[in-house]
Motif scaffolding. Structure first.
Motif, mmCIF file in Angstrom:
data_model
loop_
_atom_site.group_PDB
_atom_site.id
_atom_site.type_symbol
_atom_site.label_atom_id
_atom_site.label_comp_id
_atom_site.label_asym_id
_atom_site.label_seq_id
_atom_site.Cartn_x
_atom_site.Cartn_y
_atom_site.Cartn_z
ATOM 1 N N TRP A 29 -8.059 -3.219 -9.384
ATOM 2 C CA TRP A 29 -7.822 -1.970 -8.933
ATOM 3 C C TRP A 29 -8.358 -1.465 -7.787
ATOM 4 C CZ3 TRP A 29 -7.546 3.328 -12.212
ATOM 5 C CH2 TRP A 29 -7.220 4.350 -11.303
ATOM 6 N N GLY A 30 -8.339 -1.928 -6.643
ATOM 7 C CA GLY A 30 -8.828 -1.363 -5.460
ATOM 8 C C GLY A 30 -8.414 -0.208 -4.793
ATOM 9 N N THR A 31 -9.172 0.452 -4.094
ATOM 10 C CA THR A 31 -8.940 1.745 -3.626
ATOM 11 C C THR A 31 -9.092 2.078 -1.897
ATOM 12 O OG1 THR A 31 -11.014 2.863 -4.338
ATOM 13 C CG2 THR A 31 -9.231 3.205 -5.908
ATOM 14 N N TRP A 270 -1.020 -13.745 -5.611
ATOM 15 C CA TRP A 270 -0.476 -14.210 -4.282
ATOM 16 C C TRP A 270 0.172 -13.075 -3.593
ATOM 17 C CZ3 TRP A 270 0.186 -19.667 -4.052
ATOM 18 C CH2 TRP A 270 1.102 -20.092 -2.922
ATOM 19 N N PRO A 271 -0.158 -13.109 -2.357
ATOM 20 C CA PRO A 271 0.052 -12.002 -1.497
ATOM 21 C C PRO A 271 1.592 -12.046 -1.049
ATOM 22 C CG PRO A 271 -1.338 -13.539 -0.238
ATOM 23 C CD PRO A 271 -0.924 -14.066 -1.537
ATOM 24 N N THR A 272 2.034 -11.060 -0.524
ATOM 25 C CA THR A 272 3.725 -10.779 -0.379
ATOM 26 C C THR A 272 3.775 -10.585 1.148
ATOM 27 O OG1 THR A 272 3.644 -8.451 -0.846
ATOM 28 C CG2 THR A 272 4.124 -9.882 -2.543
ATOM 29 N N ASP A 273 2.834 -10.492 2.117
ATOM 30 C CA ASP A 273 3.210 -10.350 3.843
ATOM 31 C C ASP A 273 1.978 -10.522 4.388
ATOM 32 O OD1 ASP A 273 4.153 -9.188 6.013
ATOM 33 O OD2 ASP A 273 4.756 -7.157 4.907
ATOM 34 N N GLY A 274 1.796 -10.641 5.697
ATOM 35 C CA GLY A 274 1.043 -10.747 6.569
ATOM 36 C C GLY A 274 0.777 -12.254 6.770
ATOM 37 N N ALA A 275 1.437 -13.483 6.192
ATOM 38 C CA ALA A 275 1.141 -14.984 6.636
ATOM 39 C C ALA A 275 2.433 -15.518 6.213
ATOM 40 C CB ALA A 275 -0.025 -15.178 5.622
ATOM 41 N N LEU A 316 -3.493 -4.882 -8.365
ATOM 42 C CA LEU A 316 -2.331 -3.824 -8.824
ATOM 43 C C LEU A 316 -1.608 -3.530 -7.569
ATOM 44 C CD1 LEU A 316 -1.272 -2.249 -11.220
ATOM 45 C CD2 LEU A 316 -3.331 -0.436 -10.820
ATOM 46 N N LEU A 317 -2.460 -2.925 -6.638
ATOM 47 C CA LEU A 317 -1.550 -2.155 -5.491
ATOM 48 C C LEU A 317 -2.074 -2.715 -4.120
ATOM 49 C CD1 LEU A 317 -2.717 1.372 -6.971
ATOM 50 C CD2 LEU A 317 -0.206 0.311 -6.815
ATOM 51 N N ASP A 318 -1.263 -2.572 -3.195
ATOM 52 C CA ASP A 318 -1.453 -2.920 -1.903
ATOM 53 C C ASP A 318 -2.528 -1.854 -1.302
ATOM 54 O OD1 ASP A 318 0.257 -4.911 -1.853
ATOM 55 O OD2 ASP A 318 1.580 -4.278 -0.405
ATOM 56 N N GLU A 319 -3.485 -2.446 -0.501
ATOM 57 C CA GLU A 319 -4.497 -1.304 0.276
ATOM 58 C C GLU A 319 -4.426 -1.434 1.842
ATOM 59 O OE1 GLU A 319 -8.392 -1.980 -2.313
ATOM 60 O OE2 GLU A 319 -6.966 -3.454 -2.963
ATOM 61 N N HIS A 332 -2.199 -7.216 1.185
ATOM 62 C CA HIS A 332 -0.721 -7.237 0.435
ATOM 63 C C HIS A 332 -0.958 -7.910 -0.889
ATOM 64 C CE1 HIS A 332 1.033 -5.434 4.217
ATOM 65 N NE2 HIS A 332 0.229 -6.370 4.592
ATOM 66 N N TRP A 333 -2.090 -7.988 -1.561
ATOM 67 C CA TRP A 333 -2.050 -8.854 -2.910
ATOM 68 C C TRP A 333 -1.251 -7.994 -4.110
ATOM 69 C CZ3 TRP A 333 -3.738 -13.560 -3.121
ATOM 70 C CH2 TRP A 333 -4.964 -14.035 -2.237
ATOM 71 N N GLY A 334 -0.988 -6.715 -3.719
ATOM 72 C CA GLY A 334 -0.481 -6.081 -4.941
ATOM 73 C C GLY A 334 0.751 -6.695 -5.758
ATOM 74 N N LEU A 335 0.795 -6.294 -7.032
ATOM 75 C CA LEU A 335 2.154 -6.506 -7.885
ATOM 76 C C LEU A 335 3.222 -5.456 -7.421
ATOM 77 C CD1 LEU A 335 0.529 -6.673 -11.406
ATOM 78 C CD2 LEU A 335 1.687 -8.515 -10.306
ATOM 79 N N PHE A 336 2.261 -4.360 -6.914
ATOM 80 C CA PHE A 336 2.912 -2.999 -6.683
ATOM 81 C C PHE A 336 2.706 -2.800 -5.158
ATOM 82 C CE2 PHE A 336 2.465 -2.771 -11.230
ATOM 83 C CZ PHE A 336 3.663 -2.453 -11.697
#
Ligand SMILES: *[C@@H]1O[C@H](CO)[C@@H](O)[C@H](O)[C@H]1NC(C)=O
Ligand SMILES: *[C@@H]1O[C@H](CO)[C@@H](O)[C@H](O)[C@H]1NC(C)=O
Ligand SMILES: *[C@@H]1O[C@H](CO)[C@@H](O)[C@H](O)[C@H]1NC(C)=O
Ligand SMILES: *[C@@H]1O[C@H](CO)[C@@H](O)[C@H](O)[C@H]1NC(C)=O
Ligand SMILES: *[C@@H]1O[C@H](CO)[C@@H](O)[C@H](O)[C@H]1NC(C)=O
Ligand SMILES: *[C@@H]1O[C@H](CO)[C@@H](O)[C@H](O)[C@H]1NC(C)=O
Ligand SMILES: *[C@@H]1O[C@H](CO)[C@@H](O)[C@H](O)[C@H]1NC(C)=O
Ligand SMILES: *[C@@H]1O[C@H](CO)[C@@H](O)[C@H](O)[C@H]1NC(C)=O
Ligand SMILES: *[C@@H]1O[C@H](CO)[C@@H](O)[C@H](O)[C@H]1NC(C)=O
Length: 482
Positions: A29-31, A270-275, A316-319, A332-336
């Protein structure tokens, strides 16, 4: 064995292989976000997804407070920049522990269930050079001594999260790996320290980055696909990238005399954007593959039937403010998504068997900032680049979700990101007169123009929940006749 006792045994193992694995799955959980989801909502998100372990990169008071009484096991992080002072002063370590751990643990009413203190965040990362190496062991020892003094050393363990580039091998695919020669000596000291205190070895495993960096690793092999072409190494057959990386870690540990060191996978995702190939579809395939693999209890060729002690999904979340030094996908690593909405479905042990969204998220108004098409746009690209330098344009990068939107929509994307990150203040949609505020959502196809979260309420919720707690305690005491 009678049929009944066989049935009971099978049932037990089935239940255990599901619940025991669920117990050992956590998230990072990064902020590092311009508009972080309020911690109380994040804790609710964890609970509604049956996530019982969380690893933090720091020790933010509002986060530790929100976790209090939740029964979520917590790893508190010490940023790398603090290692120097924690190495040189025992007093600094005592203070750090008191301020950031002890007072939350002994908070009464359950407190915060802190299980690990992570000394540094991947301080051996190759791109950092050797700047942190001289302080890591000293800082870890001082924190350990502080824990002992606070009588917490039987509850809280000291660990040092290690990056996957801590290892080297003749070819990238070799399981005949060893620690990088520049960290070999420090790493042996670290392992001796961990071994002495029965602490596990925290290590990142990143099939996504391995895939990007290694020509010979296929996407299918990285995604746990049954059809992937296996790799044969040292007389072992590897069916997926995770096992290969995991056994690389085991081999490196064995080479320096710690073959049985307990392992925690402290970062995997696994990231979901940016590559290219960073998409929700592939991330879903990866996460499902990882969960099945962990649930199967198969282990790896070098450690059969011994899955990692714990596994922390990154993240947990994108930052939107995380460093992109490692690549545009880093945000873009977030599950959410940043606002706690599931990007795909994966069973982490929830009753619904799929991810449960954050509830009652409060957004800024339905307003966007776009480029005014009636103006002379010859200088718009310069304004957009300036906006991107401060905001988050990673979705515009090659392979990203907004890469194929046409000019000047990409300028609008940049303007909007800046505008949202600056709380939709009118002056943040100026851009030398080129900006225009609109109530029509400019999102298209896969390319979303997000609206940020309303964050000034965070303080309000904290106050309300605190007053609510006081009321509860008062009522309880009154009912006991105190
Ligand atoms: C780390 O701390 C020890 C003990 O105070 C000190 O002797 C040593 O010089 C420090 N290391 C560095 C590189 O400053
Ligand atoms: C932790 O404790 C130290 C020392 O008291 C303090 O300077 C720091 O701000 C605290 N918080 C974090 C996030 O490290
Ligand atoms: C690491 O150190 C150990 C013990 O001193 C030594 O046996 C090994 O060869 C070293 N490995 C490398 C890669 O430097
Ligand atoms: C091994 O990885 C490095 C980057 O870490 C890369 O430069 C190199 O090309 C890779 N080698 C092979 C054979 O894929
Ligand atoms: C790629 O991996 C396969 C399977 O392990 C191996 O046979 C082949 O030699 C490797 N190719 C290269 C270029 O490393
Ligand atoms: C992965 O990315 C490459 C390069 O953009 C692309 O050619 C390929 O189709 C992608 N594969 C999947 C499954 O998305
Ligand atoms: C574009 O920028 C140049 C240099 O700053 C400036 O001279 C020019 O007037 C600008 N053009 C418009 C249309 O704003
Ligand atoms: C952009 O790509 C997505 C999928 O990669 C596709 O669905 C969409 O139609 C494309 N948009 C344009 C404008 O080409
Ligand atoms: C927008 O697209 C144009 C044309 O493809 C390109 O020159 C420009 O750099 C892009 N701007 C941004 C902010 O991506």
């Amino acid at each position: 064995m009678s049929t009944i006792s066989r049935f009971i045994t099978i049932t037990f193992f089935t239940i255990c292989s599901i619940t025991c694995v669920t117990e050992s799955i956590g998230v990072n959980w990064g902020t590092m976000a311009s508009h972080p989801l309020p911690p109380i909502k994040v804790v609710k998100l964890l609970k509604s997804n049956n996530i019982n372990k969380v690893k933090l990169f720091d020790a933010k008071p509002d986060v530790l407070q929100a976790l209090s009484g939740s029964n979520v096991g917590v790893t508190v992080g010490i940023p790398n920049i603090m290692l120097r002072s924690l190495n040189s002063s025992r007093k600094a370590a005592d203070n750090w522990l008191h301020d950031n751990v002890t007072r939350y643990v002994s908070n009464g009413g359950g407190g915060t269930r802190i299980e690990y203190v992570a000394v540094g965040d991947e301080p051996f990362l190759k791109s950092y050079g050797e700047q942190f190496h001289p302080f890591i062991i000293g800082a870890a020892m001082n924190i350990q001594a502080a824990l002992k003094k606070a009588k917490l050393d039987n509850k809280v363990k000291v660990v040092v999260p290690c990056s996957f580039d801590s290892f080297e091998s003749r070819s990238n695919l070799s399981s005949e790996a060893h620690f990088r020669s520049d960290i070999n000596k420090t790493m042996i000291e670290l392992l001796a320290f961990l071994d002495k205190h029965r602490s596990p070895f925290f290590v990142t495993i990143s099939p996504f980055i391995t895939f990007l960096q290694t020509k010979n690793i296929s996407l299918d092999f990285s995604l746990f696909k049954e059809t992937a072409h296996p790799h044969k190494l040292s007389h072992k057959t590897y069916k997926n990238s995770f096992d290969l990386s995991y056994d690389t870690v085991i081999t490196a540990l064995s080479t320096v005399g710690f073959p049985n060191m307990e392992i925690v996978v402290s970062k995997i995702g696994w990231p979901t954007d940016g590559a290219a190939n960073a998409t929700s579809n592939l991330a879903e395939t990866f996460m499902k593959g990882l969960m099945n693999h962990l649930h199967s209890n198969l282990g790896t060729p070098l450690r059969p039937h011994q899955p990692p002690h714990e596994t922390y999904i990154h993240s947990l979340l994108d930052e939107d403010q995380r460093s992109i030094a490692g690549g545009n996908f880093e945000r873009h690593w977030g599950l959410f998504t940043f606002d706690g909405q599931a990007k795909y479905h994966v069973d982490l042990g929830q009753d619904s068997k799929s991810l449960v969204n954050a509830q009652d998220v409060e957004y800024l108004s339905s307003k966007w900032c776009v480029v005014n098409n009636n103006k002379d746009l010859s200088n718009a690209t310069a304004s957009a680049l300036e906006a991107c330098a401060n905001a988050d344009c990673t979705a515009l990068s090659p392979g990203g979700s907004c890469f194929n939107i046409t000019w000047p929509s990409n300028i609008s994307y940049a303007f909007n990101s800046y505008y949202q990150q600056h709380d939709q203040k009118a002056e943040s949609c100026n851009f030398g007169g080129l900006g225009l505020i609109t109530t029509v959502d400019p999102s298209m196809d896969h390319c979303r123009f997000p609206i940020e979260i309303h964050t000034s309420h965070a303080e309000f919720y904290r106050v309300v929940s605190f007053q609510w707690m006081i009321l509860l305690v008062t009522t309880l005491l009154a009912s006991l006749g105190v």
